[in-house]
Design a protein around this motif. Structure first.
Motif, PDB file in Angstrom:
ATOM      1  N   ARG A 129      11.864  -3.724  14.564  1.00  0.00           N
ATOM      2  CA  ARG A 129      12.719  -4.292  15.598  1.00  0.00           C
ATOM      3  C   ARG A 129      14.143  -4.416  15.082  1.00  0.00           C
ATOM      4  NH1 ARG A 129      10.336 -10.516  15.925  1.00  0.00           N
ATOM      5  NH2 ARG A 129      11.151 -11.254  13.915  1.00  0.00           N
ATOM      6  N   ARG A 138      17.559  -2.996  11.017  1.00  0.00           N
ATOM      7  CA  ARG A 138      16.216  -2.741  11.543  1.00  0.00           C
ATOM      8  C   ARG A 138      15.182  -3.350  10.605  1.00  0.00           C
ATOM      9  NH1 ARG A 138      15.131   2.886  14.493  1.00  0.00           N
ATOM     10  NH2 ARG A 138      17.068   2.098  15.416  1.00  0.00           N
ATOM     11  N   MET A 147      15.297  -4.922  20.181  1.00  0.00           N
ATOM     12  CA  MET A 147      14.736  -3.630  20.570  1.00  0.00           C
ATOM     13  C   MET A 147      13.603  -3.356  19.600  1.00  0.00           C
ATOM     14  SD  MET A 147      15.132  -1.151  22.762  1.00  0.00           S
ATOM     15  CE  MET A 147      16.844  -0.961  23.249  1.00  0.00           C
ATOM     16  N   TYR A 148      12.445  -3.027  20.132  1.00  0.00           N
ATOM     17  CA  TYR A 148      11.268  -2.758  19.310  1.00  0.00           C
ATOM     18  C   TYR A 148      11.002  -1.262  19.272  1.00  0.00           C
ATOM     19  CZ  TYR A 148      10.144  -7.669  18.791  1.00  0.00           C
ATOM     20  OH  TYR A 148      10.179  -8.994  18.446  1.00  0.00           O
ATOM     21  N   TYR A 149      10.789  -0.751  18.052  1.00  0.00           N
ATOM     22  CA  TYR A 149      10.592   0.673  17.832  1.00  0.00           C
ATOM     23  C   TYR A 149       9.227   0.930  17.194  1.00  0.00           C
ATOM     24  CZ  TYR A 149      15.671   0.930  18.332  1.00  0.00           C
ATOM     25  OH  TYR A 149      16.970   0.844  18.785  1.00  0.00           O
ATOM     26  N   GLY A 207      12.509   3.202  21.598  1.00  0.00           N
ATOM     27  CA  GLY A 207      12.551   1.740  21.641  1.00  0.00           C
ATOM     28  C   GLY A 207      12.276   1.160  23.015  1.00  0.00           C
TER      29      GLY A 207
END
Length: 123
Positions: A38, A45, A93-95, A116
């Protein structure tokens, strides 16, 4: 060609839950460690959790331990992140990411990334 597509983000109140999904193509979960990262505005990150391809080990960042659960469906090539007891500081933002290396939550060890999905937690 490897492709990772995240979904499931959204706006939720503090204390609520969300489940993120990451659908993979072009790779096998038998050969790649899958992970969630995230990134909040203005921050680096951060590794959240990984699922090892070697021995199915799971690990979590201390900030989410006990609240988040990573899982996968190998047949559907889908990685999940169940997020409970969400806090405003989980906003990011989640990746989804994939790596041939194992036991790592360092972003430098991951070769493939999704675009994301945004998670926003209101107080």
């Amino acid at each position: 060609q490897v492709q990772l597509v995240e979904s499931g983000g959204g706006l939720v109140q503090a204390g609520g839950s969300l489940r993120l999904s990451c659908t993979a193509s072009g790779l096998s979960f038998d050969d790649y460690t899958m992970a969630w990262f995230r990134q909040a505005p203005g921050k680096g990150r951060e590794g959240v959790s990984y699922f090892s391809w070697v021995d199915n080990t799971k690990d979590y960042a201390s900030s989410v331990q006990g609240r988040f659960t990573i899982s996968r469906d190998k047949g559907e090539k889908t990685l999940y992140l169940q997020m409970n007891s969400l806090k405003p500081e989980d906003t990011a933002m989640y990746y989804c990411a994939a790596s041939r290396m194992d036991y790592s939550l360092s972003r430098y060890d991951y070769n493939y990334w999704g675009q994301g999905t945004q998670v926003t937690v209101s107080s």
